[in-house]
Design a protein around this motif. Structure first.
Motif, PDB file in Angstrom:
ATOM      1  N   ALA A  93      -3.067 -32.712 -14.479  1.00 58.72           N
ATOM      2  CA  ALA A  93      -2.182 -31.541 -14.562  1.00 58.72           C
ATOM      3  C   ALA A  93      -1.394 -31.580 -15.875  1.00 58.72           C
ATOM      4  O   ALA A  93      -1.234 -30.558 -16.551  1.00 58.72           O
ATOM      5  CB  ALA A  93      -1.232 -31.521 -13.362  1.00 58.72           C
ATOM      6  N   HIS A  94      -0.951 -32.777 -16.259  1.00 62.97           N
ATOM      7  CA  HIS A  94      -0.234 -32.909 -17.533  1.00 62.97           C
ATOM      8  C   HIS A  94      -1.150 -32.603 -18.700  1.00 62.97           C
ATOM      9  O   HIS A  94      -0.718 -32.069 -19.713  1.00 62.97           O
ATOM     10  CB  HIS A  94       0.328 -34.339 -17.692  1.00 62.97           C
ATOM     11  N   TYR A  95      -2.411 -32.939 -18.536  1.00 59.00           N
ATOM     12  CA  TYR A  95      -3.365 -32.647 -19.615  1.00 59.00           C
ATOM     13  C   TYR A  95      -3.357 -31.132 -19.915  1.00 59.00           C
ATOM     14  O   TYR A  95      -3.302 -30.710 -21.059  1.00 59.00           O
ATOM     15  CB  TYR A  95      -4.789 -33.108 -19.226  1.00 59.00           C
ATOM     16  N   LEU A  96      -3.380 -30.328 -18.848  1.00 56.07           N
ATOM     17  CA  LEU A  96      -3.383 -28.866 -19.044  1.00 56.07           C
ATOM     18  C   LEU A  96      -2.099 -28.415 -19.731  1.00 56.07           C
ATOM     19  O   LEU A  96      -2.142 -27.695 -20.719  1.00 56.07           O
ATOM     20  CB  LEU A  96      -3.532 -28.138 -17.700  1.00 56.07           C
ATOM     21  N   SER A  97      -0.947 -28.874 -19.183  1.00 57.61           N
ATOM     22  CA  SER A  97       0.310 -28.363 -19.755  1.00 57.61           C
ATOM     23  C   SER A  97       0.525 -28.888 -21.173  1.00 57.61           C
ATOM     24  O   SER A  97       0.964 -28.143 -22.049  1.00 57.61           O
ATOM     25  CB  SER A  97       1.503 -28.685 -18.859  1.00 57.61           C
ATOM     26  N   SER A  98       0.153 -30.148 -21.426  1.00 64.45           N
ATOM     27  CA  SER A  98       0.418 -30.668 -22.779  1.00 64.45           C
ATOM     28  C   SER A  98      -0.525 -30.044 -23.808  1.00 64.45           C
ATOM     29  O   SER A  98      -0.241 -30.071 -24.995  1.00 64.45           O
ATOM     30  CB  SER A  98       0.346 -32.192 -22.816  1.00 64.45           C
ATOM     31  N   ASN A  99      -1.624 -29.460 -23.345  1.00 62.26           N
ATOM     32  CA  ASN A  99      -2.519 -28.762 -24.281  1.00 62.26           C
ATOM     33  C   ASN A  99      -2.297 -27.251 -24.265  1.00 62.26           C
ATOM     34  O   ASN A  99      -3.129 -26.491 -24.733  1.00 62.26           O
ATOM     35  CB  ASN A  99      -3.976 -29.093 -23.965  1.00 62.26           C
ATOM     36  N   LYS A 100      -1.163 -26.857 -23.671  1.00 63.45           N
ATOM     37  CA  LYS A 100      -0.765 -25.438 -23.631  1.00 63.45           C
ATOM     38  C   LYS A 100      -1.836 -24.563 -22.985  1.00 63.45           C
ATOM     39  O   LYS A 100      -2.092 -23.433 -23.408  1.00 63.45           O
ATOM     40  CB  LYS A 100      -0.435 -24.901 -25.042  1.00 63.45           C
ATOM     41  N   ILE A 101      -2.492 -25.117 -21.975  1.00 63.00           N
ATOM     42  CA  ILE A 101      -3.475 -24.329 -21.229  1.00 63.00           C
ATOM     43  C   ILE A 101      -2.721 -23.731 -20.043  1.00 63.00           C
ATOM     44  O   ILE A 101      -2.474 -24.413 -19.040  1.00 63.00           O
ATOM     45  CB  ILE A 101      -4.670 -25.204 -20.792  1.00 63.00           C
ATOM     46  N   LYS A 102      -2.306 -22.494 -20.218  1.00 61.39           N
ATOM     47  CA  LYS A 102      -1.424 -21.864 -19.223  1.00 61.39           C
ATOM     48  C   LYS A 102      -2.214 -21.437 -17.993  1.00 61.39           C
ATOM     49  O   LYS A 102      -3.299 -20.879 -18.105  1.00 61.39           O
ATOM     50  CB  LYS A 102      -0.737 -20.654 -19.867  1.00 61.39           C
ATOM     51  N   ILE A 103      -1.647 -21.710 -16.832  1.00 60.56           N
ATOM     52  CA  ILE A 103      -2.288 -21.324 -15.572  1.00 60.56           C
ATOM     53  C   ILE A 103      -1.465 -20.190 -14.954  1.00 60.56           C
ATOM     54  O   ILE A 103      -0.238 -20.244 -14.935  1.00 60.56           O
ATOM     55  CB  ILE A 103      -2.353 -22.550 -14.617  1.00 60.56           C
ATOM     56  N   ASP A 104      -2.149 -19.165 -14.445  1.00 62.50           N
ATOM     57  CA  ASP A 104      -1.439 -18.027 -13.844  1.00 62.50           C
ATOM     58  C   ASP A 104      -1.257 -18.201 -12.334  1.00 62.50           C
ATOM     59  O   ASP A 104      -0.217 -17.858 -11.787  1.00 62.50           O
ATOM     60  CB  ASP A 104      -2.218 -16.728 -14.100  1.00 62.50           C
ATOM     61  N   TYR A 105      -2.320 -18.664 -11.668  1.00 65.07           N
ATOM     62  CA  TYR A 105      -2.274 -18.797 -10.210  1.00 65.07           C
ATOM     63  C   TYR A 105      -2.777 -20.171  -9.785  1.00 65.07           C
ATOM     64  O   TYR A 105      -3.798 -20.637 -10.312  1.00 65.07           O
ATOM     65  CB  TYR A 105      -3.203 -17.789  -9.535  1.00 65.07           C
ATOM     66  N   VAL A 106      -2.076 -20.757  -8.823  1.00 68.81           N
ATOM     67  CA  VAL A 106      -2.598 -21.961  -8.156  1.00 68.81           C
ATOM     68  C   VAL A 106      -2.745 -21.603  -6.688  1.00 68.81           C
ATOM     69  O   VAL A 106      -1.784 -21.161  -6.044  1.00 68.81           O
ATOM     70  CB  VAL A 106      -1.653 -23.165  -8.334  1.00 68.81           C
TER      71      VAL A 106
END
Ligand code: AP5
Length: 219
Positions: A93-106
């Protein structure tokens, strides 16, 4: 539209992921499917992860994050994508946020363990396409044959009872914290989080997910 689909093994991520992908015209990126393809094709990654996957353990964050990174760089992800079974650890999950890969829905799918065992033990898959069947809930037109190709259906190697129990334990230990992580993120308004009681037939779940993605889901 960028969506994360979370849920324990057998809760219907693959099944719903396919519906979402077809309805919203975004690719379904299933880390489980990618890893299985590697195992069947006996490529470098496949040889490394084969034992881990078949034993029901999680593959290293490094390998999985690199696979996701490569996949989402492809052109078909420009308008969004659905992550099916990723992230499964806080590090992912940190990988996504630290690479600015924004998620709209979980979207989290929840099903009691007794139903999970029934679902997984009756699952059959078509290896090449990843099409998913169930001997009772979604049977193929001809027993043990894929509807489109007529090729044989198989039981996944990690669907043996021992592996299932291990996968469920891994889920509780490693993936529950990811759910809390996203619930916290929702509080800051960075994404929408939804939990679905996925015990109903797949078409009902599909309608609920549609309602979420069309912004008319009432919690
Ligand atoms: P993965 O392939 O992702 O497996 P999983 O998470 O264990 O989930 P499943 O594929 O078992 O179930 P599903 O939720 O997709 O349910 P399905 O739609 O098939 O991962 C496999 C392995 O790869 C992991 O154990 C790990 O080793 C590795 N891996 C993958 N991602 C990783 C990551 N991020 N990090 C590290 N390692 C990773 O449905 C199940 C059955 O139920 C089917 O037969 C279906 O027809 C039926 N069904 C579906 N919905 C319904 C319904 N509503 N009612 C009745 N039956 C239903």
């Amino acid at each position: 539209m960028r969506i994360v689909l979370l849920g324990a093994p057998g809760t219907g991520k693959g099944t719903q992921g396919r519906f979402i992908s077809e309805t919203y015209n975004i690719p379904q990126i299933s880390t489980g499917d990618i890893l299985r393809e590697s195992i069947y094709s006996k490529d470098e990654i496949g040889n490394i992860v084969k034992k881990t996957v078949q034993e029901g353990k999680l593959v290293s964050d490094n390998i999985v994050c690199n696979l996701v990174k490569k996949r989402i760089q492809k052109k078909d992800c420009n308008n969004g994508f659905l992550l099916d079974g990723f992230p499964r650890t806080i590090a992912q999950a940190h990988y996504l946020s630290s690479n600015k890969i924004k998620i709209d829905y979980v979207i989290e799918l929840r099903v009691p363990y007794t139903s999970i065992l029934e679902r997984i033990s009756g699952r059959r898959i078509h290896t090449k396409s990843g099409r998913i069947y169930h001997i009772k809930f979604n049977p193929p037109k001809i027993e043990d044959k894929d509807d489109l190709t007529g090729e044989p259906l198989v039981i996944r190697k990690d669907d043996e009872k021992e592996s299932i129990i291990k996968r469920l334990k891994e889920y509780e230990k490693m993936t529950y914290p990811v759910i809390t992580y996203y619930i916290d993120k929702e509080k800051f308004g960075t994404l929408r989080f939804f939990k679905i009681n996925a015990v109903h037939p797949s078409l009902i779940i599909k309608k609920q997910i549609d309602a979420i993605l069309k912004n008319d889901f009432i919690t």
